[in-house]
Design a protein around this motif. Sequence first.
Motif, mmCIF file in Angstrom:
data_model
loop_
_atom_site.group_PDB
_atom_site.id
_atom_site.type_symbol
_atom_site.label_atom_id
_atom_site.label_comp_id
_atom_site.label_asym_id
_atom_site.label_seq_id
_atom_site.Cartn_x
_atom_site.Cartn_y
_atom_site.Cartn_z
ATOM 1 N N GLY A 30 0.790 -1.226 0.000
ATOM 2 C CA GLY A 30 0.000 0.000 0.000
ATOM 3 C C GLY A 30 0.818 1.271 0.000
ATOM 4 N N ILE A 34 0.159 5.266 -1.205
ATOM 5 C CA ILE A 34 0.316 6.450 -0.353
ATOM 6 C C ILE A 34 1.227 7.471 -1.031
ATOM 7 C CG2 ILE A 34 1.247 7.222 1.852
ATOM 8 C CD1 ILE A 34 0.181 4.430 2.868
ATOM 9 N N THR A 182 -6.176 2.690 2.276
ATOM 10 C CA THR A 182 -5.643 2.834 0.921
ATOM 11 C C THR A 182 -6.740 2.681 -0.126
ATOM 12 O OG1 THR A 182 -4.988 0.547 1.135
ATOM 13 C CG2 THR A 182 -3.251 2.170 1.282
ATOM 14 N N VAL A 185 -8.533 6.656 -2.000
ATOM 15 C CA VAL A 185 -7.392 7.422 -2.498
ATOM 16 C C VAL A 185 -7.724 8.912 -2.614
ATOM 17 C CG1 VAL A 185 -5.748 7.655 -4.380
ATOM 18 C CG2 VAL A 185 -6.564 5.430 -3.764
ATOM 19 N N SER A 208 -2.951 0.823 5.717
ATOM 20 C CA SER A 208 -2.391 0.331 4.465
ATOM 21 C C SER A 208 -2.304 -1.190 4.520
ATOM 22 C CB SER A 208 -1.019 0.968 4.277
ATOM 23 O OG SER A 208 -0.181 0.141 3.537
#
Lengths: 281, 109
Positions: A30, A34, A182, A185, A208
């Motif tokens: 993840g 990010i 995650t 977004v 994540s």
Amino acid sequence: MIQEENFEHILAKKYMRTELLPHAFCSGCGIGIIERMILMAFEELGEEEWKRTAFVSGIGCSGWTPLYFRSDVAHTLHGRALPFAIGLKLAKPELNVIVVMGDGDSMAIGGNHLIHAARRNIGLTAIIVTNMVYSLTGGQMAPTTPEGAITQTTPYGNIEPNFDLIELMKAAGATYLARWTTYHVIQAKNSIKKAVKHKGFSVVEIISQCPTFMGRYVLNKSDPRDIMQWFKENSIPVSVAATKSPEELKGKIIVGEFLHKPEVMEYTERLKLLKERVGRR
Amino acid sequence: MSAARVRQIAVSDKLCKACYLCIWACPWGVLEIKEERNWRGIKKPYAARIEQCRACKLCELYCPDFAIQVIVDEEEERKILEVEESYERKWFDRLKKRDEIISKGVWWL
């Protein structure tokens, strides 16, 4: 037609050190998402903001996040990313300082620094990557591991209750708080944008996936697609969560923007006032 | 409902790590896994039904490795090449300059 041999996404070409790509994370990690959230936020904030930004990171997989950016980066000691960032902010108050930390980095070894940075309300943006286990070292129990999860150091199930970062930060005095996964977004990008513009101490927690260890130990599924689906089904917005009972909320992730207090005075401003009051004439 | 005309869905050989989050994210079933492996030993996804693509760019959003991009028209293709010229070149010039300075014996730069 564009050649696919050495192709990179346009964001990567603009903001990342493409000679270091592909990055060191596992397949489906993840942290790549990010990185994309941060870059998308700065794409909208503009180039001026990007030039005024410095990144500080600690140790862990999440500590490698800003190392791929074409920006000023400090990769510091384990758990001590915040003291370095505070020093940087005090030396140059006009900088945007973004601290990227993992859950072990921020809540376990660096917990004291986190609460005192929040108490001072110094103008940093802390992006905290929570993946519920210590993933770099092989999946040991972390303060954010849910109760009952089987990890490498808790083979019969975790008996400790887990940390709620948002409640902790609310009590300590942070002035901007948001939590996303995650899966969210666009929402997380908007939160990061707001946090960078916000003057006081702002925390954006992003839950994540780590398919290698968190997927295997905590959720019993190691395909990143399954973990994303789990995030999608088990996250509840704050407004909906307020109407539900604690039994219904067990095992769910409450996401959203929790707190925004722009009127509280920031630390470097206070310092400036103090200098004006007692400084030599 | 007619789909938008999409020129190309570029999937990088260099960056793709075969997590298939793009296939999970695509609501129209455009992408599929290729049978043969590329030079990195990865079965990367490809646009099997490109006429179904609506250019929602969810696959780009969920790709952790910056490997996939939907290229809608020539305008976008031109933009990508332009970025390559302006940003990449600048960065490599800077690196080259640094290397020159180091070769002269200034070790702290």
